[in-house]
Design an enzyme around this catalytic site. Structure first.
Site, mmCIF file in Angstrom:
data_model
loop_
_atom_site.group_PDB
_atom_site.id
_atom_site.type_symbol
_atom_site.label_atom_id
_atom_site.label_comp_id
_atom_site.label_asym_id
_atom_site.label_seq_id
_atom_site.Cartn_x
_atom_site.Cartn_y
_atom_site.Cartn_z
ATOM 1 N N TYR A 142 0.836 -1.210 0.000
ATOM 2 C CA TYR A 142 0.000 0.000 0.000
ATOM 3 C C TYR A 142 0.868 1.256 0.000
ATOM 4 O O TYR A 142 0.664 2.177 -0.793
ATOM 5 C CB TYR A 142 -0.904 -0.013 1.235
ATOM 6 C CG TYR A 142 -1.786 1.193 1.363
ATOM 7 C CD1 TYR A 142 -2.918 1.329 0.575
ATOM 8 C CD2 TYR A 142 -1.483 2.218 2.269
ATOM 9 C CE1 TYR A 142 -3.733 2.447 0.682
ATOM 10 C CE2 TYR A 142 -2.295 3.330 2.380
ATOM 11 C CZ TYR A 142 -3.421 3.444 1.587
ATOM 12 O OH TYR A 142 -4.222 4.551 1.687
ATOM 13 N N LYS A 146 1.218 4.113 -2.933
ATOM 14 C CA LYS A 146 0.928 5.535 -2.705
ATOM 15 C C LYS A 146 2.158 6.400 -2.991
ATOM 16 O O LYS A 146 2.043 7.496 -3.552
ATOM 17 C CB LYS A 146 0.438 5.753 -1.269
ATOM 18 C CG LYS A 146 -0.997 5.293 -1.030
ATOM 19 C CD LYS A 146 -1.990 6.194 -1.765
ATOM 20 C CE LYS A 146 -3.436 5.788 -1.508
ATOM 21 N NZ LYS A 146 -4.392 6.624 -2.273
ATOM 22 N N ARG A 210 -1.856 8.707 17.556
ATOM 23 C CA ARG A 210 -2.122 8.995 16.151
ATOM 24 C C ARG A 210 -2.516 10.456 16.014
ATOM 25 O O ARG A 210 -2.995 11.073 16.964
ATOM 26 C CB ARG A 210 -3.264 8.112 15.616
ATOM 27 C CG ARG A 210 -2.929 6.623 15.533
ATOM 28 C CD ARG A 210 -1.872 6.341 14.495
ATOM 29 N NE ARG A 210 -1.576 4.917 14.326
ATOM 30 C CZ ARG A 210 -0.703 4.229 15.061
ATOM 31 N NH1 ARG A 210 -0.040 4.832 16.045
ATOM 32 N NH2 ARG A 210 -0.472 2.969 14.810
HETATM 33 C C1 UD2 Z 1 -3.272 4.048 9.308
HETATM 34 C C2 UD2 Z 1 -4.113 3.869 8.076
HETATM 35 C C3 UD2 Z 1 -3.448 2.936 7.112
HETATM 36 C C4 UD2 Z 1 -2.011 3.344 6.863
HETATM 37 C C5 UD2 Z 1 -1.272 3.463 8.190
HETATM 38 C C6 UD2 Z 1 0.133 3.984 7.956
HETATM 39 C C7 UD2 Z 1 -6.463 4.076 8.693
HETATM 40 C C8 UD2 Z 1 -7.756 3.365 8.911
HETATM 41 N N1 UD2 Z 1 -5.415 3.309 8.404
HETATM 42 O O1 UD2 Z 1 -3.207 2.833 10.015
HETATM 43 O O2 UD2 Z 1 -4.168 2.942 5.897
HETATM 44 O O3 UD2 Z 1 -2.016 4.578 6.183
HETATM 45 O O4 UD2 Z 1 -1.946 4.424 9.023
HETATM 46 O O5 UD2 Z 1 0.835 3.989 9.159
HETATM 47 O O6 UD2 Z 1 -6.395 5.303 8.705
HETATM 48 N N2 UD2 Z 1 -6.418 -0.359 17.064
HETATM 49 C C9 UD2 Z 1 -6.919 -0.856 18.259
HETATM 50 N N3 UD2 Z 1 -8.116 -1.508 18.248
HETATM 51 C C10 UD2 Z 1 -8.834 -1.696 17.088
HETATM 52 C C11 UD2 Z 1 -8.312 -1.184 15.870
HETATM 53 C C12 UD2 Z 1 -7.095 -0.521 15.904
HETATM 54 O O7 UD2 Z 1 -6.309 -0.716 19.327
HETATM 55 O O8 UD2 Z 1 -9.913 -2.309 17.150
HETATM 56 C C13 UD2 Z 1 -5.143 0.396 17.123
HETATM 57 C C14 UD2 Z 1 -4.107 -0.055 16.130
HETATM 58 O O9 UD2 Z 1 -3.359 -1.129 16.625
HETATM 59 C C15 UD2 Z 1 -3.286 1.227 15.996
HETATM 60 C C16 UD2 Z 1 -4.330 2.345 16.155
HETATM 61 O O10 UD2 Z 1 -5.443 1.735 16.783
HETATM 62 O O11 UD2 Z 1 -2.342 1.330 17.019
HETATM 63 C C17 UD2 Z 1 -4.779 2.948 14.851
HETATM 64 O O12 UD2 Z 1 -5.182 1.885 13.994
HETATM 65 P P1 UD2 Z 1 -5.884 2.152 12.574
HETATM 66 O O13 UD2 Z 1 -6.045 0.810 11.943
HETATM 67 O O14 UD2 Z 1 -7.076 3.006 12.733
HETATM 68 O O15 UD2 Z 1 -4.845 3.036 11.801
HETATM 69 P P2 UD2 Z 1 -3.250 2.857 11.571
HETATM 70 O O16 UD2 Z 1 -2.621 4.093 12.128
HETATM 71 O O17 UD2 Z 1 -2.760 1.557 12.046
#
Ligand code: UD2
Length: 310
Positions: A142, A146, A210
């Site tokens: 991904y 991008k 985040r």
């Molecule tokens: C974001 C983007 C992804 C990519 C990435 C790059 C989103 C949805 N995803 O992923 O496309 O660009 O950044 O680094 O914007 N979490 C929990 N519980 C849950 C789900 C998630 O604790 O049920 C945690 C997860 O482990 C992480 C945080 O929440 O630490 C954010 O997770 P995410 O999937 O919303 O986004 P991210 O930053 O991993």
């Protein structure tokens, strides 16, 4: 003016379509409805015309772009996990699609293309807050798709004088984000669980942070990126500009919705990034962008919208 929005039936795309229609534009949406939904376009009414098709097909993109002055390229397979499972297929959409959009925009003599980039291109670069010139460290198909798309977008400005702008989105949240998969945005999942009376799960200790940004701010950044002069060839971080930990996030949501005092905690996700934070000075200086919706307010608005939709 006539505007093309690829991915216009999706989460960010459809919010952008609503804003374009509200300011009087005539909008053509190209969306394959793989994750987008027709109902996301209901609010836009007949000023948004949906063409069901993929950006991976050049002739389809060309037909959609006919007569368009401005092109927003929001279409992508947005799931990182999906690109790991099917890199050949997702590359055709995420990278091939970008090239098709650029070529179609050039063929119809569009003025400008605004491309939806991603903070994923930074990977786990620790130089926080991340500036646009930080070294890219893609860690997934991904992120590569991008990043390579951004390079095409930049070079098409240099080669052909087509105006192009890339917006690197950080963690976007808001109405119409689909909570349906384990890899959906964490906020969409937490709101869904809490409203169903379930207890959400935090992966890890919840102290990871985040840079969450409400979708209306992302929409405004796009409107600016479509109109502001002198920014062709540039890349801008689009974020809220501050860190929120998952524990804080849970606390905010609990104060809006109620629910268990403590979330569940489970093992951290493999490859999870600890902290992600944007420097948004360039977007302020170049586009006049400043986030207008603090995270707590965005969460309240989101919960209201999800409740109303149920
Ligand atoms: C974001 C983007 C992804 C990519 C990435 C790059 C989103 C949805 N995803 O992923 O496309 O660009 O950044 O680094 O914007 N979490 C929990 N519980 C849950 C789900 C998630 O604790 O049920 C945690 C997860 O482990 C992480 C945080 O929440 O630490 C954010 O997770 P995410 O999937 O919303 O986004 P991210 O930053 O991993």
């Amino acid at each position: 003016m006539r505007v093309l929005v690829t991915g216009g039936a999706g989460f960010i795309g459809s919010n952008l379509v609503d804003a374009l229609v509200a300011r009087g534009d005539e909008v053509v949406v190209l969306d394959d409805l793989s994750t987008g939904k027709r109902e996301n376009l209901e609010a836009a009414g007949d000023r948004a015309r949906l063409i069901v098709g993929s950006v991976a097909d050049y002739d389809t993109v060309l037909a959609a772009a006919e007569g368009c002055e401005l092109v927003y390229h929001e279409a992508a397979v947005a799931s990182v996990q999906r690109t790991v499972e099917a890199p050949v297929e997702t590359n055709q959409v995420n990278l091939g699609g970008t090239l098709n959009v650029l070529e179609a925009a050039r063929a119809v003599k569009a003025r400008r293309v605004v491309f939806a980039g991603s903070a994923a291109t930074y990977g786990d670069n620790p130089d926080l807050p991340l500036r646009e010139d930080a070294k890219p460290r893609p860690q997934s198909p991904y992120a590569i798709e991008k990043l390579a798309s951004e390079q095409y977008v930049k070079v098409w400005a240099d080669l052909y004088g087509l105006e192009t702008v890339t917006l690197r989105y950080f963690n976007v949240f808001g109405p119409r984000q689909d909570p349906g998969s384990p890899y959906s945005g964490v906020i969409s999942i937490f709101v869904d669980r809490l409203l169903r009376g379930q207890v959400p799960t935090i992966f890890g200790d919840g102290e990871q942070t985040r840079d969450f940004v409400f979708v209306s701010d992302v929409v405004r950044a796009n409107l600016l990126a479509g109109t502001v002069d002198g920014v062709s060839g540039r890349v801008f971080n689009i974020a809220g500009g501050g860190p929120t930990s998952l524990n804080q996030l849970y606390g905010h949501l609990r104060s809006v919705i109620g629910g268990a005092e403590r979330p569940n905690y489970a093992e951290a996700r493999a490859g999870d990034i600890r902290h992600s934070l944007a420097n948004i000075d360039a977007a302020h200086e170049g586009l006049g962008y400043r986030p207008g919706v603090p995270v707590a307010e965005g969460l309240a608005r989101l919960v209201e919208a999800v409740r109303a939709a149920r």
